[in-house]
Scaffold this motif. Structure first.
Motif, PDB file in Angstrom:
ATOM      1  N   UNK A   9      19.072 -25.984 -32.210  1.00  0.00           N
ATOM      2  CA  UNK A   9      18.248 -25.301 -31.723  1.00  0.00           C
ATOM      3  C   UNK A   9      16.047 -26.018 -31.735  1.00  0.00           C
ATOM      4  N   UNK A  10      15.762 -26.841 -31.261  1.00  0.00           N
ATOM      5  CA  UNK A  10      14.718 -27.413 -31.121  1.00  0.00           C
ATOM      6  C   UNK A  10      13.329 -26.572 -31.152  1.00  0.00           C
ATOM      7  N   UNK A  11      14.081 -25.089 -30.844  1.00  0.00           N
ATOM      8  CA  UNK A  11      13.245 -24.255 -30.947  1.00  0.00           C
ATOM      9  C   UNK A  11      12.912 -23.131 -32.127  1.00  0.00           C
ATOM     10  N   UNK A  12      14.353 -23.719 -33.407  1.00  0.00           N
ATOM     11  CA  UNK A  12      13.858 -23.304 -33.956  1.00  0.00           C
ATOM     12  C   UNK A  12      13.326 -24.235 -35.700  1.00  0.00           C
ATOM     13  N   UNK A  13      12.639 -24.386 -36.238  1.00  0.00           N
ATOM     14  CA  UNK A  13      11.280 -25.232 -37.032  1.00  0.00           C
ATOM     15  C   UNK A  13      11.439 -24.003 -38.471  1.00  0.00           C
ATOM     16  N   UNK A  14      11.262 -24.928 -39.218  1.00  0.00           N
ATOM     17  CA  UNK A  14      10.853 -24.612 -40.373  1.00  0.00           C
ATOM     18  C   UNK A  14       9.210 -23.729 -40.843  1.00  0.00           C
ATOM     19  N   UNK A  15       9.315 -22.464 -41.512  1.00  0.00           N
ATOM     20  CA  UNK A  15       8.545 -21.760 -41.573  1.00  0.00           C
ATOM     21  C   UNK A  15       7.309 -21.760 -41.255  1.00  0.00           C
ATOM     22  N   UNK A  16       6.534 -21.672 -40.078  1.00  0.00           N
ATOM     23  CA  UNK A  16       4.689 -21.650 -40.044  1.00  0.00           C
ATOM     24  C   UNK A  16       4.387 -20.995 -41.052  1.00  0.00           C
ATOM     25  N   UNK A  17       3.515 -21.565 -42.172  1.00  0.00           N
ATOM     26  CA  UNK A  17       2.893 -21.273 -43.571  1.00  0.00           C
ATOM     27  C   UNK A  17       3.809 -20.321 -44.266  1.00  0.00           C
ATOM     28  N   UNK A  18       5.182 -20.360 -43.964  1.00  0.00           N
ATOM     29  CA  UNK A  18       6.161 -20.168 -44.619  1.00  0.00           C
ATOM     30  C   UNK A  18       6.474 -20.893 -45.969  1.00  0.00           C
ATOM     31  N   UNK A  60       9.770 -22.952 -46.328  1.00  0.00           N
ATOM     32  CA  UNK A  60      10.687 -24.088 -45.339  1.00  0.00           C
ATOM     33  C   UNK A  60      11.672 -23.547 -45.866  1.00  0.00           C
ATOM     34  N   UNK A  61      12.151 -23.351 -46.684  1.00  0.00           N
ATOM     35  CA  UNK A  61      14.243 -23.042 -47.350  1.00  0.00           C
ATOM     36  C   UNK A  61      14.350 -21.579 -46.499  1.00  0.00           C
ATOM     37  N   UNK A  62      13.797 -20.753 -46.445  1.00  0.00           N
ATOM     38  CA  UNK A  62      13.628 -19.187 -46.246  1.00  0.00           C
ATOM     39  C   UNK A  62      13.039 -18.710 -45.409  1.00  0.00           C
ATOM     40  N   UNK A  63      12.175 -19.193 -44.560  1.00  0.00           N
ATOM     41  CA  UNK A  63      11.736 -18.582 -43.636  1.00  0.00           C
ATOM     42  C   UNK A  63      12.080 -19.498 -42.412  1.00  0.00           C
ATOM     43  N   UNK A  64      12.186 -19.269 -41.157  1.00  0.00           N
ATOM     44  CA  UNK A  64      12.080 -20.297 -39.932  1.00  0.00           C
ATOM     45  C   UNK A  64      11.477 -19.597 -38.926  1.00  0.00           C
ATOM     46  N   UNK A  65      10.282 -20.384 -38.399  1.00  0.00           N
ATOM     47  CA  UNK A  65       9.394 -20.043 -36.907  1.00  0.00           C
ATOM     48  C   UNK A  65      10.316 -20.383 -35.186  1.00  0.00           C
ATOM     49  N   UNK A  66      10.434 -19.341 -34.812  1.00  0.00           N
ATOM     50  CA  UNK A  66      10.833 -19.515 -33.127  1.00  0.00           C
ATOM     51  C   UNK A  66      10.157 -19.239 -32.253  1.00  0.00           C
ATOM     52  N   UNK A  67       9.970 -21.024 -31.932  1.00  0.00           N
ATOM     53  CA  UNK A  67       9.234 -20.564 -31.259  1.00  0.00           C
ATOM     54  C   UNK A  67       9.533 -20.287 -29.712  1.00  0.00           C
ATOM     55  N   UNK A  68       9.479 -19.145 -29.254  1.00  0.00           N
ATOM     56  CA  UNK A  68      10.025 -18.610 -27.854  1.00  0.00           C
ATOM     57  C   UNK A  68       9.610 -18.680 -26.573  1.00  0.00           C
ATOM     58  N   UNK A  69       8.184 -19.369 -26.843  1.00  0.00           N
ATOM     59  CA  UNK A  69       7.998 -19.827 -25.558  1.00  0.00           C
ATOM     60  C   UNK A  69       8.426 -20.643 -25.234  1.00  0.00           C
ATOM     61  N   UNK A  70       8.604 -22.121 -25.973  1.00  0.00           N
ATOM     62  CA  UNK A  70       9.958 -22.388 -25.225  1.00  0.00           C
ATOM     63  C   UNK A  70      11.256 -22.665 -24.910  1.00  0.00           C
ATOM     64  N   UNK A  88      19.667 -19.758 -46.841  1.00  0.00           N
ATOM     65  CA  UNK A  88      18.659 -21.170 -46.413  1.00  0.00           C
ATOM     66  C   UNK A  88      19.839 -22.164 -45.160  1.00  0.00           C
ATOM     67  N   UNK A  89      21.207 -21.485 -45.856  1.00  0.00           N
ATOM     68  CA  UNK A  89      22.132 -22.914 -45.239  1.00  0.00           C
ATOM     69  C   UNK A  89      21.965 -22.520 -43.289  1.00  0.00           C
ATOM     70  N   UNK A  90      21.738 -20.777 -43.376  1.00  0.00           N
ATOM     71  CA  UNK A  90      22.199 -20.750 -42.117  1.00  0.00           C
ATOM     72  C   UNK A  90      20.403 -21.882 -41.004  1.00  0.00           C
ATOM     73  N   UNK A  91      19.783 -21.279 -42.090  1.00  0.00           N
ATOM     74  CA  UNK A  91      18.874 -22.228 -41.468  1.00  0.00           C
ATOM     75  C   UNK A  91      18.482 -23.705 -41.318  1.00  0.00           C
ATOM     76  N   UNK A  92      19.310 -23.806 -41.924  1.00  0.00           N
ATOM     77  CA  UNK A  92      19.838 -25.915 -41.273  1.00  0.00           C
ATOM     78  C   UNK A  92      20.399 -25.651 -40.285  1.00  0.00           C
ATOM     79  N   UNK A  93      21.227 -25.001 -40.758  1.00  0.00           N
ATOM     80  CA  UNK A  93      22.175 -24.975 -39.184  1.00  0.00           C
ATOM     81  C   UNK A  93      21.483 -24.721 -37.993  1.00  0.00           C
TER      82      UNK A  93
END
Length: 123
Positions: free
Chosen positions: A67-76, A78-88, A57-62
């Motif tokens: 990175x603008x392309x790393x956001x809280x997990x989509x449909x997951x 939000x504390x423990x999952x990130x979505x990485x938008x690689x296409x950006x 969770x701390x690393x997620x916040x960092x």
């Protein structure tokens, strides 16, 4: 990054398997039945490449602050999952692979000792 690169990297992790537990388009990578990566093949094919990965969770916040392309997990969670938008285009493959490693390690760390020993081939 191409989906085949991501798939190959995930499947090269010790004990990793792939599955479609939710539908035919959501590819899930697991270690001993525990998810460490999720990919929507439909979104990837449409040019919106993204992957959901577990993180401390701390690393997620960092990561989200850096990175603008790393956001809280989509449909997951939000504390423990990130979505990485690689296409950006902001995230280099080296970072994506590092975050796959982190997700995998987080999942293995959360397993019982018996499960970890099984994964490592200990009895």
């Amino acid at each position: 990054m191409h989906i085949d690169q991501l798939r190959e990297y995930c499947l090269n992790k010790k004990g990793a398997t792939e599955d479609f537990p939710f539908d035919e388009e959501t590819l899930v990578f697991k270690v001993l039945g525990k998810m460490f990566a999720l990919v929507s093949l439909k979104r990837w094919e449409s040019g919106e490449a993204a992957v959901n990965l577990k993180a401390d969770s701390d690393y997620s916040e960092e990561l989200r602050a850096t990175y603008n392309s790393i956001r809280p997990g989509y449909h997951m969670s939000k504390k423990h999952w990130n979505t990485l938008y690689i296409h950006e285009g902001e995230l280099q493959p080296k970072l994506v692979f590092h975050l796959i490693d982190h997700s995998y390690d987080m999942v293995v760390k959360g397993m019982t000792k018996k499960m970890r020993d099984s994964l490592l081939g200990k009895h």
